[in-house]
Design a protein around this motif. Structure first.
Motif, PDB file in Angstrom:
ATOM      1  N   ILE A  64      -2.725  -3.828  -5.509  1.00 49.89           N
ATOM      2  CA  ILE A  64      -1.961  -3.265  -4.293  1.00 49.89           C
ATOM      3  C   ILE A  64      -2.159  -3.853  -3.042  1.00 49.89           C
ATOM      4  O   ILE A  64      -3.071  -4.414  -3.061  1.00 49.89           O
ATOM      5  CB  ILE A  64      -2.248  -1.417  -4.136  1.00 49.89           C
ATOM      6  CG1 ILE A  64      -2.161  -0.917  -5.566  1.00 49.89           C
ATOM      7  CG2 ILE A  64      -2.254  -1.117  -3.002  1.00 49.89           C
ATOM      8  CD1 ILE A  64      -2.881   0.145  -5.144  1.00 49.89           C
ATOM      9  N   TRP A 100      -7.391   4.530  -3.763  1.00 49.76           N
ATOM     10  CA  TRP A 100      -6.658   5.106  -5.311  1.00 49.76           C
ATOM     11  C   TRP A 100      -7.670   5.147  -6.284  1.00 49.76           C
ATOM     12  O   TRP A 100      -8.167   5.865  -7.094  1.00 49.76           O
ATOM     13  CB  TRP A 100      -5.935   4.465  -5.489  1.00 49.76           C
ATOM     14  CG  TRP A 100      -4.785   4.704  -5.002  1.00 49.76           C
ATOM     15  CD1 TRP A 100      -4.003   3.660  -3.138  1.00 49.76           C
ATOM     16  CD2 TRP A 100      -4.106   5.784  -4.588  1.00 49.76           C
ATOM     17  NE1 TRP A 100      -3.007   5.068  -2.584  1.00 49.76           N
ATOM     18  CE2 TRP A 100      -3.036   5.854  -3.518  1.00 49.76           C
ATOM     19  CE3 TRP A 100      -3.551   6.949  -5.473  1.00 49.76           C
ATOM     20  CZ2 TRP A 100      -2.275   6.479  -2.957  1.00 49.76           C
ATOM     21  CZ3 TRP A 100      -2.836   8.365  -4.901  1.00 49.76           C
ATOM     22  CH2 TRP A 100      -2.234   7.674  -4.285  1.00 49.76           C
ATOM     23  N   HIS A 143       1.153  -1.064   0.267  1.00 47.29           N
ATOM     24  CA  HIS A 143       0.177  -0.133  -0.046  1.00 47.29           C
ATOM     25  C   HIS A 143       0.562   1.431  -0.079  1.00 47.29           C
ATOM     26  O   HIS A 143       0.191   2.165  -0.700  1.00 47.29           O
ATOM     27  CB  HIS A 143      -1.281  -0.040   1.607  1.00 47.29           C
ATOM     28  CG  HIS A 143      -0.330   0.244   2.798  1.00 47.29           C
ATOM     29  ND1 HIS A 143       0.342  -1.372   3.256  1.00 47.29           N
ATOM     30  CD2 HIS A 143      -0.160   1.332   3.818  1.00 47.29           C
ATOM     31  CE1 HIS A 143       1.027  -1.285   3.949  1.00 47.29           C
ATOM     32  NE2 HIS A 143       0.463   0.389   4.485  1.00 47.29           N
ATOM     33  N   SER A 159      -6.271   1.103   0.442  1.00 47.62           N
ATOM     34  CA  SER A 159      -6.481   1.541  -1.318  1.00 47.62           C
ATOM     35  C   SER A 159      -7.759   1.596  -1.940  1.00 47.62           C
ATOM     36  O   SER A 159      -7.313   1.949  -3.093  1.00 47.62           O
ATOM     37  CB  SER A 159      -4.973   0.278  -1.762  1.00 47.62           C
ATOM     38  OG  SER A 159      -3.130   0.759  -1.090  1.00 47.62           O
ATOM     39  N   ASP A 192      -2.636  -4.015   1.143  1.00 48.48           N
ATOM     40  CA  ASP A 192      -2.788  -3.507   2.493  1.00 48.48           C
ATOM     41  C   ASP A 192      -2.107  -4.475   3.306  1.00 48.48           C
ATOM     42  O   ASP A 192      -2.250  -5.631   3.573  1.00 48.48           O
ATOM     43  CB  ASP A 192      -4.361  -3.019   2.111  1.00 48.48           C
ATOM     44  CG  ASP A 192      -4.569  -1.891   1.229  1.00 48.48           C
ATOM     45  OD1 ASP A 192      -4.681  -1.619   0.486  1.00 48.48           O
ATOM     46  OD2 ASP A 192      -5.897  -1.516   1.160  1.00 48.48           O
ATOM     47  N   ARG A 208      -7.075  -5.854  -5.044  1.00 44.62           N
ATOM     48  CA  ARG A 208      -6.409  -5.045  -4.051  1.00 44.62           C
ATOM     49  C   ARG A 208      -6.727  -6.509  -3.140  1.00 44.62           C
ATOM     50  O   ARG A 208      -7.818  -7.348  -2.740  1.00 44.62           O
ATOM     51  CB  ARG A 208      -7.512  -4.176  -2.900  1.00 44.62           C
ATOM     52  CG  ARG A 208      -7.647  -3.485  -1.715  1.00 44.62           C
ATOM     53  CD  ARG A 208      -8.618  -3.703  -0.879  1.00 44.62           C
ATOM     54  NE  ARG A 208      -8.245  -2.438   0.785  1.00 44.62           N
ATOM     55  CZ  ARG A 208      -9.260  -2.515   1.995  1.00 44.62           C
ATOM     56  NH1 ARG A 208     -10.170  -3.330   1.642  1.00 44.62           N
ATOM     57  NH2 ARG A 208      -8.566  -2.187   3.022  1.00 44.62           N
ATOM     58  N   MET A 212       1.982   2.281  -3.327  1.00 46.16           N
ATOM     59  CA  MET A 212       1.463   2.976  -3.917  1.00 46.16           C
ATOM     60  C   MET A 212       1.639   4.338  -4.109  1.00 46.16           C
ATOM     61  O   MET A 212       1.424   5.129  -4.941  1.00 46.16           O
ATOM     62  CB  MET A 212       0.131   2.544  -4.323  1.00 46.16           C
ATOM     63  CG  MET A 212      -0.472   3.094  -5.006  1.00 46.16           C
ATOM     64  SD  MET A 212      -0.830   2.494  -6.934  1.00 46.16           S
ATOM     65  CE  MET A 212      -1.692   3.337  -7.847  1.00 46.16           C
TER      66      MET A 212
END
Length: 601
Positions: free
Chosen positions: A101, A119, A75, A116, A103, A157, A78
């Motif tokens: 990504i 995003w 995360h 995330s 987390d 994610r 990013m």
């Protein structure tokens, strides 16, 4: 065929089956294993990039040609890649571009928590969130199809629980995607993001999002399970698995696509249940949107914590008990009764010797992200600040500017070799260019240590293990303008301490490179010490506990161990576990009474 797979392994498998040809990443727990697995597939070019921004840019370049490409990061990575990411949303892609990504709810291996999903909303791109390893594989394949259908990057994610959890996965074969790999010179208005072209692409993004929102209502992985309609739970990812484990009788709307949300499906579900609860980690992303649609949420962040991981127990208590915010106090209570086992540097780690010297020098140490953050804990307590990759150098430089002459001899910056290449180079350049006096210490342990011994541009090997060029740190920092560069063996404490004291007192930038200290767990390089192990002479030991101050896990203390050979009483003695001692000799160097010697025989 079914195989037991970790979530990260399944993501890599899904990318391979989807016909990916380029995969890039910078290692960061809990995402690191994805690229390691990708490197096992011969059809895929896989690289460890110097940082996440470069990784995404390389993957995007491949996708611009029509190839399918994957970029992976944790995360906080990013944050580094976001500059490129936000504009790639505008340019779009030809081939599929998927960004994973990972987390870290609970911040088990990170300097912060981030959700995330924000995003996806921020950049106006779709995001999928798998709930087990099978979905990790399946969603990755779907993500490439969505990416190409809408010419957009797609986010996946993961979370620590999903990335590192294992379950059965049905595996398939690789599908080679026929693609005309062409860079079209006539698409300047799409790929050159100057203001005139940006405005046109901005309109495109809004049209694209309308189309993806319509698609979300048909997406097969947004599924409804109507059971007991007294409570309908809207959830996704690991939160779904936890909730189903303890409350299987309720109705569920499980979202596989968490952005954009399937508004029609949500509306139908809410009309079919009496109460709606939203279970999600970490931020109220789903809850905010569902409330905006006009539906009342009886249980959301009013009872669920907005920090750390959810657990089956937290979810069950929050949905079973009368509505009360007291559940916030139960975050992570499941582990409160476990014995404390703080992490420590490995026995023989070269970082321990350096930080012992830094502690002796009495410096304020600005650190960075890596194994050496463990030096902040007792007994060393020799690292005093860390922020993000490469920031230690900038922090030290800024502190020096503020302190002026008062700061000379009092501060330094420390960062690892991989971190230096990731984010430290520009910071050193800034320090030199703007006439700072910070001393930067580069810990060259020949690998990316904390995330699992991955390669980087300073190791001389690629992700596949092929021999390649390696960065010469001395030549690099001299090219940046650093005049004073010293190389030191970290295991020589006296020399290290002398060099540190000399360099931090300079009124201009300097760099100390700690060399010949490869990671103790390194696969390829091993430091050869003169002796196999050390032992404490029980008769000579005075029980002063100075050696315990280095924090070596091979050293321990035995209470009430008799008297010295002179007949003096003592409270106890130090003991070295011969099975854990690698023979680095640091303890012998710090022993005041020469009671620690190479083991006889």
């Amino acid at each position: 065929m079914k195989k037991l797979m970790q979530g990260n392994e399944a993501i890599a498998r899904g990318a391979w089956e989807a016909g990916v040809t380029v995969a890039c990443a910078y290692p960061g727990t809990p995402s690191s294993e994805i690229l390691s697995e990708m490197a096992r597939y011969g059809e895929v070019y896989a690289e460890w990039s110097p940082n996440e921004k470069v990784a995404l840019e390389v993957a995007a370049g491949a996708a611009y040609t029509g190839a399918r490409a994957l970029a992976c990061m944790k995360h906080v990575g990013m944050n580094v890649a976001s500059d490129a990411f936000m504009t790639i949303s505008y340019t779009g892609v030809k081939g599929g571009l998927v960004i994973v990504i990972a987390d870290d709810p609970g911040a088990y291996s990170s300097q912060n928590e981030q959700d995330s999903r924000n995003w996806a909303r921020f950049a106006k791109v779709p995001m999928l969130e798998p709930a087990d390893a099978q979905e990790c594989k399946d969603y990755t394949k779907m993500a490439f199809e969505i990416s190409e259908r809408f010419e957009t990057p797609v986010l996946i994610r993961g979370t620590t629980r999903i990335c590192h959890g294992s379950s059965a996965v049905t595996v398939g074969n690789r599908t080679e995607i026929p693609a005309s790999l062409v860079l079209d010179k006539g698409e300047i208005a799409r790929h050159v993001m100057v203001p005139t072209f940006v405005r046109a692409r901005r309109r495109m993004i809004e049209e694209r999002m309308k189309n993806i929102e319509a698609y979300a209502d048909t997406f097969s992985c947004n599924t409804v399970e109507l059971n007991d309609r007294s409570m309908g739970i809207i959830t996704s990812g690991a939160a779904y698995m936890h909730a189903k484990e303890v409350l299987p009788h309720f109705s569920y709307l499980k979202l596989g696509m968490v952005w954009p949300l399937p508004k029609e499906i949500i509306s139908r579900f809410c009309r079919n249940v009496r109460k709606v609860a939203v279970v999600e980690e970490l931020d109220p992303v789903l809850e905010t949107e569902i409330r905006a649609l006009g539906y009342e949420v009886c249980r959301g962040k009013n009872v669920f914590p907005a920090m750390f991981e959810l657990s089956p127990r937290i979810i069950k208590d929050a949905l079973s008990e009368p509505e009360t915010p007291s559940v916030h106090r139960r975050v992570r209570e499941d582990v409160q009764d476990l014995p404390v086992r703080p992490p420590s540097l490995c026995a023989g780690c070269s970082h321990r010797a350096l930080f012992y010297a830094l502690k002796e020098a009495g410096l304020f140490v600005f650190g960075d992200i890596g194994c050496y953050t463990l030096a902040s804990g007792p007994p060393l307590k020799a690292l005093h600040a860390n922020l993000c990759m490469g920031a230690g150098v900038s922090l030290a430089y800024g502190a020096g500017k503020a302190l002026g002459a008062e700061g000379l001899g009092k501060i330094c910056a420390v960062l690892g070799d991989s971190t230096f290449l990731h984010g430290g180079v520009a910071a050193v350049m800034d320090t030199v260019y703007n006439k700072g006096y910070a001393t930067t210490i580069i810990l060259d342990n020949r690998t990316t240590g904390m995330t699992g011994l991955q390669e980087h541009p300073g190791t001389g090997f690629t992700a596949r293990g092929d021999v390649t060029s390696s960065v010469d740190y001395e030549a690099l920092v001299r090219a940046l303008g650093v005049k004073h560069v010293r190389k030191v063996d970290p295991y020589n404490v006296a020399e290290t301490l002398d060099v540190i004291k000399e360099e931090v007192n300079r009124d201009e930038s300097s760099v100390i490179i700690m060399e010949n200290g490869p990671c103790m767990l390194h696969r390829r390089e091993k430091r050869q010490f003169p002796y196999a192990r050390y032992a404490v002479d029980q008769d000579t030991c005075r029980g002063c506990k100075v050696c315990l101050g280095i924090g070596c896990p091979a050293l321990s203390w035995v209470e009430g161990a008799g008297k010295t050979k002179e007949g003096r009483g003592r409270k106890g003695v130090a003991v070295i576990d011969g099975n854990r001692c690698p023979g680095c000799g640091l303890c012998a160097q710090v022993c005041t009474f020469q009671a620690i010697c190479p083991e006889k025989g």
